[in-house]
Design a protein around this motif. Structure first.
Motif, PDB file in Angstrom:
ATOM      1  N   GLU A   1       0.840  -1.064   0.186  1.00 19.57           N
ATOM      2  CA  GLU A   1       0.004   0.107  -0.012  1.00 19.57           C
ATOM      3  C   GLU A   1       0.821   1.380  -0.025  1.00 19.57           C
ATOM      4  N   ASP A   2       1.939   1.220   0.681  1.00 19.16           N
ATOM      5  CA  ASP A   2       2.771   2.482   0.753  1.00 19.16           C
ATOM      6  C   ASP A   2       3.581   2.529  -0.528  1.00 19.16           C
ATOM      7  N   GLU A   3       3.892   1.551  -1.225  1.00 20.29           N
ATOM      8  CA  GLU A   3       4.483   1.704  -2.506  1.00 20.29           C
ATOM      9  C   GLU A   3       3.258   2.302  -3.560  1.00 20.29           C
ATOM     10  N   LEU A   4       2.221   1.944  -3.319  1.00 16.00           N
ATOM     11  CA  LEU A   4       1.127   2.239  -4.596  1.00 16.00           C
ATOM     12  C   LEU A   4       0.982   3.762  -4.292  1.00 16.00           C
ATOM     13  N   ASP A   5       0.870   4.001  -2.757  1.00 20.82           N
ATOM     14  CA  ASP A   5       0.810   5.734  -2.668  1.00 20.82           C
ATOM     15  C   ASP A   5       1.831   6.682  -3.260  1.00 20.82           C
ATOM     16  N   SER A   6       3.366   5.819  -3.002  1.00 18.95           N
ATOM     17  CA  SER A   6       4.381   6.548  -3.779  1.00 18.95           C
ATOM     18  C   SER A   6       3.988   6.761  -5.336  1.00 18.95           C
ATOM     19  N   ILE A   7       3.700   5.626  -5.857  1.00 17.89           N
ATOM     20  CA  ILE A   7       3.568   5.368  -7.490  1.00 17.89           C
ATOM     21  C   ILE A   7       2.689   6.493  -7.770  1.00 17.89           C
ATOM     22  N   LYS A   8       1.389   6.476  -6.873  1.00 17.22           N
ATOM     23  CA  LYS A   8       0.308   7.418  -7.315  1.00 17.22           C
ATOM     24  C   LYS A   8       0.790   8.612  -7.183  1.00 17.22           C
ATOM     25  N   GLU A   9       1.654   9.060  -6.461  1.00 19.07           N
ATOM     26  CA  GLU A   9       2.277  10.380  -6.415  1.00 19.07           C
ATOM     27  C   GLU A   9       2.894  10.949  -7.368  1.00 19.07           C
ATOM     28  N   GLU A  10       3.825   9.848  -7.847  1.00 17.09           N
ATOM     29  CA  GLU A  10       4.525  10.218  -9.172  1.00 17.09           C
ATOM     30  C   GLU A  10       3.678  10.395 -10.426  1.00 17.09           C
TER      31      GLU A  10
END
Length: 350
Positions: free
Chosen positions: A262-271
């Motif tokens: 979930e944390d990685e997806l949040d980071s991807i979403k921001e980029e």
């Protein structure tokens, strides 16, 4: 004394052509690529300059020239990096060189600059006008059938239809790219086989495996893209979706199908949000470049020198900005695809 003056005159006359030749060879204009008055050389690799000059002779539209410029810049960067690798002995099997050759052929075919008799300039204004027509037809029959289903379903409002059309066009571009790559691989397969000696059979097998693996990846990507469109037509747009640009939606779907936390997806979403903003900015400059080009042609017919000078300056600025942003968007897309396909991101890059 008179004989001395005669000899001195003869020496001077003989030296003049040498000086002229030296000036031609070592002048600033020659070294900066402006001796012919055509302006600075655009690319450091000769074949890329030849492609660029041919596109200008064919009078591509400003936006299409900017798109081609972005593709050639990426090709240039990849080729210069490869030269360094080759010098260090890091491409012994020639796989990277073969891929570079295929990518270059894809560019030539994509812009119809491959020397075929049917090569014509691909005018962006024409493509955009045809995209706005209610009667335009997608080349792929399955895609056209799906489009007819979408437009007669009544599920989509006008804004959603425009957004959907961008997605369909993006998918058609992927189909075209796949077919170009398949044709290029098929055309060059015999060359690779015949160019390698029997003693290097294992290297030959690796090369062929690499080419076909790349084709399979492209094919899987096309299939996944079509499946996404089919699902979209069935379910409609998600009102809570945070993205609207087709390329970003594709990357986001790709990320969600992978095993990210979930944390990685949040980071991807921001980029991806930053990437979508970059795409929108590029599209804005493309529209402004088209308008500037039309206005410049109008001012040229009037003959107002003051207005002409101002419009030329604005047109030059927009051209450079569109090229710059186009390169950044394509490079960013390339990097994101590479990183997401590996199933993980280097968060230092985010």
């Amino acid at each position: 004394m008179a004989a001395c003056w005669v000899r001195l005159a003869l020496v001077t006359v003989c030296l003049l052509p040498c000086r002229a030749q030296a000036a031609g060879k070592y002048s600033r204009e020659k070294n900066e690529g402006t001796a012919t008055g055509k302006g600075a050389i655009e690319f450091r690799i000769a074949k890329l300059n030849q492609v660029w000059e041919k596109a200008q002779r064919l009078q591509f539209s400003p936006v299409k020239l900017a798109e081609l410029h972005s593709d050639l810049k990426i090709q240039e960067k990849d080729e210069l990096n490869w030269k360094k690798l080759k010098a260090d002995g890091l491409d012994e099997d020639g796989e990277k060189e073969a891929k570079l050759r295929r990518n270059f052929n894809v560019i030539l075919t994509k812009y119809r600059l491959d020397g075929r008799k049917d090569a014509v300039p691909m005018d962006t204004n024409y493509l955009k006008d045809s995209m706005d027509s209610e009667n335009d037809v997608f080349e792929d029959p399955k895609l056209e059938k799906l489009w007819n289903k979408a437009t007669t379903s009544g599920k989509f409002n006008n804004d959603e239809v425009r957004k959907l059309r961008r997605e369909f066009q993006h998918h058609q571009d992927k189909i075209q790219e796949y077919h170009i790559l398949r044709e290029t691989v098929s055309r060059n397969e015999d060359i690779y086989q015949n160019a390698i000696s029997p003693s290097e059979a294992h290297v030959k097998e690796d090369l062929l495996h690499s080419k076909h693996a790349e084709l399979k990846d492209k094919h899987r990507n096309v299939q996944a893209s079509f499946e996404r469109l089919r699902k979209l037509i069935h379910q409609g747009y998600d009102e809570d979706s945070e993205f609207s640009e087709p390329r970003v939606l594709e990357l986001w779907d790709m990320a969600k199908r992978s095993n990210f936390t979930e944390d990685e997806l949040d980071s991807i979403k921001e980029e991806l949000k930053h990437f979508e903003t970059k795409i929108e900015k590029h599209q804005h400059y493309q529209e402004q470049l088209d308008l500037s080009h039309q206005k410049l042609k109008h001012v040229e017919t009037i003959g107002d020198k003051e207005h002409l000078s101002r419009n030329k300056e604005k047109y030059a600025m927009l051209t450079e900005k569109t090229k710059e942003l186009g390169y950044k968007v394509k490079k960013h897309m390339q990097d994101l695809l590479a990183r997401l396909s590996k199933g993980g991101l280097n968060h230092n890059e985010l």
